[in-house]
Motif scaffolding. Structure first.
Motif, PDB file in Angstrom:
ATOM      1  N   ARG A 186     -15.546  -2.783 -30.876  1.00  0.00           N
ATOM      2  CA  ARG A 186     -16.823  -3.066 -31.530  1.00  0.00           C
ATOM      3  C   ARG A 186     -16.609  -3.389 -33.002  1.00  0.00           C
ATOM      4  NH1 ARG A 186     -20.708  -1.308 -34.718  1.00  0.00           N
ATOM      5  NH2 ARG A 186     -19.433   0.441 -35.404  1.00  0.00           N
ATOM      6  N   GLN A 187     -15.732  -2.624 -33.660  1.00  0.00           N
ATOM      7  CA  GLN A 187     -15.458  -2.878 -35.070  1.00  0.00           C
ATOM      8  C   GLN A 187     -14.770  -4.225 -35.272  1.00  0.00           C
ATOM      9  OE1 GLN A 187     -13.331   0.530 -36.583  1.00  0.00           O
ATOM     10  NE2 GLN A 187     -15.056   1.920 -36.256  1.00  0.00           N
ATOM     11  N   LEU A 188     -13.844  -4.574 -34.391  1.00  0.00           N
ATOM     12  CA  LEU A 188     -13.213  -5.888 -34.474  1.00  0.00           C
ATOM     13  C   LEU A 188     -14.249  -6.996 -34.310  1.00  0.00           C
ATOM     14  CD1 LEU A 188      -9.929  -5.258 -32.466  1.00  0.00           C
ATOM     15  CD2 LEU A 188     -10.062  -5.960 -34.864  1.00  0.00           C
ATOM     16  N   ASP A 189     -15.227  -6.762 -33.453  1.00  0.00           N
ATOM     17  CA  ASP A 189     -16.286  -7.751 -33.259  1.00  0.00           C
ATOM     18  C   ASP A 189     -17.174  -7.854 -34.492  1.00  0.00           C
ATOM     19  OD1 ASP A 189     -17.536  -9.672 -31.547  1.00  0.00           O
ATOM     20  OD2 ASP A 189     -19.190  -8.265 -31.261  1.00  0.00           O
ATOM     21  N   ASP A 192     -15.170  -9.979 -36.757  1.00  0.00           N
ATOM     22  CA  ASP A 192     -15.057 -11.350 -36.269  1.00  0.00           C
ATOM     23  C   ASP A 192     -16.345 -12.130 -36.533  1.00  0.00           C
ATOM     24  OD1 ASP A 192     -12.941 -12.885 -34.857  1.00  0.00           O
ATOM     25  OD2 ASP A 192     -14.570 -13.289 -33.436  1.00  0.00           O
ATOM     26  N   ARG A 193     -17.463 -11.486 -36.335  1.00  0.00           N
ATOM     27  CA  ARG A 193     -18.737 -12.153 -36.585  1.00  0.00           C
ATOM     28  C   ARG A 193     -18.924 -12.431 -38.079  1.00  0.00           C
ATOM     29  NH1 ARG A 193     -22.649 -11.453 -32.245  1.00  0.00           N
ATOM     30  NH2 ARG A 193     -21.618 -10.472 -30.469  1.00  0.00           N
ATOM     31  N   ARG A 194     -18.509 -11.496 -38.920  1.00  0.00           N
ATOM     32  CA  ARG A 194     -18.623 -11.728 -40.359  1.00  0.00           C
ATOM     33  C   ARG A 194     -17.700 -12.868 -40.797  1.00  0.00           C
ATOM     34  NH1 ARG A 194     -21.103 -12.814 -44.790  1.00  0.00           N
ATOM     35  NH2 ARG A 194     -19.856 -12.436 -46.663  1.00  0.00           N
ATOM     36  N   LEU A 195     -16.475 -12.855 -40.308  1.00  0.00           N
ATOM     37  CA  LEU A 195     -15.492 -13.856 -40.740  1.00  0.00           C
ATOM     38  C   LEU A 195     -15.738 -15.224 -40.114  1.00  0.00           C
ATOM     39  CD1 LEU A 195     -12.404 -11.500 -40.756  1.00  0.00           C
ATOM     40  CD2 LEU A 195     -13.429 -12.620 -42.759  1.00  0.00           C
ATOM     41  N   ALA A 196     -16.645 -15.297 -39.167  1.00  0.00           N
ATOM     42  CA  ALA A 196     -17.104 -16.606 -38.679  1.00  0.00           C
ATOM     43  C   ALA A 196     -18.022 -17.263 -39.698  1.00  0.00           C
ATOM     44  CB  ALA A 196     -17.836 -16.438 -37.349  1.00  0.00           C
ATOM     45  N   GLN A 197     -18.556 -16.453 -40.614  1.00  0.00           N
ATOM     46  CA  GLN A 197     -19.511 -16.952 -41.603  1.00  0.00           C
ATOM     47  C   GLN A 197     -18.885 -17.252 -42.958  1.00  0.00           C
ATOM     48  OE1 GLN A 197     -22.164 -13.616 -41.703  1.00  0.00           O
ATOM     49  NE2 GLN A 197     -23.308 -14.251 -39.889  1.00  0.00           N
ATOM     50  N   SER A 198     -17.735 -16.648 -43.254  1.00  0.00           N
ATOM     51  CA  SER A 198     -17.147 -16.822 -44.579  1.00  0.00           C
ATOM     52  C   SER A 198     -15.631 -16.709 -44.510  1.00  0.00           C
ATOM     53  CB  SER A 198     -17.700 -15.775 -45.554  1.00  0.00           C
ATOM     54  OG  SER A 198     -17.367 -14.472 -45.119  1.00  0.00           O
ATOM     55  N   GLN A 235      -6.156 -10.982 -29.452  1.00  0.00           N
ATOM     56  CA  GLN A 235      -6.131 -12.432 -29.666  1.00  0.00           C
ATOM     57  C   GLN A 235      -7.503 -13.069 -29.490  1.00  0.00           C
ATOM     58  OE1 GLN A 235      -4.815 -10.911 -27.025  1.00  0.00           O
ATOM     59  NE2 GLN A 235      -5.700 -11.900 -25.218  1.00  0.00           N
ATOM     60  N   ASP A 236      -8.418 -12.351 -28.862  1.00  0.00           N
ATOM     61  CA  ASP A 236      -9.753 -12.906 -28.632  1.00  0.00           C
ATOM     62  C   ASP A 236     -10.578 -12.983 -29.915  1.00  0.00           C
ATOM     63  OD1 ASP A 236      -9.108 -13.057 -25.976  1.00  0.00           O
ATOM     64  OD2 ASP A 236     -10.291 -11.310 -25.356  1.00  0.00           O
ATOM     65  N   HIS A 239     -11.524 -15.315 -35.457  1.00  0.00           N
ATOM     66  CA  HIS A 239     -11.789 -15.360 -36.898  1.00  0.00           C
ATOM     67  C   HIS A 239     -11.023 -14.263 -37.633  1.00  0.00           C
ATOM     68  CE1 HIS A 239     -14.776 -18.370 -36.005  1.00  0.00           C
ATOM     69  NE2 HIS A 239     -15.334 -17.552 -35.129  1.00  0.00           N
ATOM     70  N   VAL A 240     -10.867 -13.108 -36.992  1.00  0.00           N
ATOM     71  CA  VAL A 240     -10.021 -12.065 -37.574  1.00  0.00           C
ATOM     72  C   VAL A 240      -8.577 -12.542 -37.627  1.00  0.00           C
ATOM     73  CG1 VAL A 240      -9.162  -9.711 -37.316  1.00  0.00           C
ATOM     74  CG2 VAL A 240     -11.557 -10.216 -36.823  1.00  0.00           C
ATOM     75  N   GLN A 241      -8.136 -13.230 -36.597  1.00  0.00           N
ATOM     76  CA  GLN A 241      -6.771 -13.758 -36.577  1.00  0.00           C
ATOM     77  C   GLN A 241      -6.556 -14.766 -37.710  1.00  0.00           C
ATOM     78  OE1 GLN A 241      -4.132 -12.989 -34.712  1.00  0.00           O
ATOM     79  NE2 GLN A 241      -5.116 -11.550 -33.329  1.00  0.00           N
TER      80      GLN A 241
END
Length: 293
Positions: A186-189, A192-198, A235-236, A239-241
């Motif tokens: 959940r934390q990775l998600d 990932d959602r934040r880093l999809a934006q910036s 790997q999913d 954006h974190v990657q």
């Protein structure tokens, strides 16, 4: 789920010194020092007492970033604190951090030394001292601090929760691993959602928020923590990657990850750091080569 005998807590909890797995010898239910030990002090204004765990890496990266940005007052000595051997319970270390956790920093740049403990507090102290990696714009500053404190609150679920039960606990407990794996994902998600934006956590600029979050969640994403990459399908989180790769490419991140490291590839271990040249001259492979056969 496999049934196990139900545990009924006693009326009064009693410490079992042998119960605790890998950390049984250093975990205890009381604070304070266990032995007298004076900490070494080097010649630089900042004295770091640490180990290259995720929390220790945060501060070493910050100091290396400050030096790379031209902040000469950020020169530092980094002294190793072996938490496996209980160095964090020495009297000198406890005087700086009564919580006996790394990292701890002693700022000797003024007339009276200032102790700072807790990695987030150290990052904030350095950012304000050098006016770097913390935006002055109120909205951007708030975003940076929000992600910084998100990490401080979230990481115990990752390290003390998932990491402990998945990698270190003496017994594999399905319920505990499932509970904390769910939270880790959940934390990775969230990230990932934040880093999809910036590009970075607080926006377009690299900040102390990235320095704080990367060693934990970037390390997890790049397979550097707990051997859990496949289990968590890291790997999913594309954006974190992307973000983790961006930070790993920074020379200051590469140097900071070496500071106070005493395991892994010897060329990546700089157990003590007292000068910028140490990265070229004093890594463990070079020290080992200097020793007579």
């Amino acid at each position: 789920m496999i049934e196990s005998p139900e545990y009924v807590p006693p009326k009064v909890w009693v410490w079992d010194k042998e119960n605790g797995g890998r950390f049984a010898k250093i975990n205890r239910p009381v604070a304070g020092p266990t032995h007298d030990k004076v900490l070494p002090v080097g010649r630089h204004p900042l004295q770091l007492y640490s180990m290259a765990t995720p929390n220790g890496v945060k501060v070493a990266v910050m100091l290396e970033e400050l030096l790379a940005a031209g902040c000469k007052g950020a020169e530092y000595d980094a002294w190793p604190i072996d938490i496996g051997a209980g160095n964090q319970f020495g009297s000198g270390f406890v005087a700086i951090n009564p919580n006996s956790k790394i990292p701890a920093l002693l700022d000797r740049s003024g007339p009276t030394p200032i102790r700072i403990f807790e990695s987030g507090a150290i990052l904030l102290h350095l950012a304000e001292k050098f006016r770097a990696f913390l935006p002055r714009d109120p909205a951007k500053r708030a975003e940076t601090l929000s992600w910084l404190f998100w990490q401080m609150g979230a990481a115990p679920y990752l390290g003390g929760g998932f990491g402990h039960f998945y990698a270190y606990a003496p017994l594999k407990i399905e319920y505990a691993i499932d509970r904390f794996a769910m939270e880790a994902k959940r934390q990775l998600d969230v990230l990932d959602r934040r880093l999809a934006q910036s590009q970075y956590l607080a926006g377009d600029d690299y900040t102390i928020a990235d320095m704080a979050v990367f060693p934990w969640y970037g390390g997890l994403a790049k397979g550097l923590l707990y051997g859990a990459s496949e289990f968590l399908q890291v790997q999913d989180y594309k954006h974190v990657q992307r973000w983790a790769d961006l930070l790993l490419a920074r020379p200051a991140t590469q140097r900071g990850r070496m500071v106070n490291r005493s395991w892994g590839e010897p060329s990546q271990q700089l157990r003590e750091r007292h000068d910028a040249s140490d990265f070229d001259l004093r890594t463990q492979d070079k020290l080992d080569a200097e020793r007579p056969a």
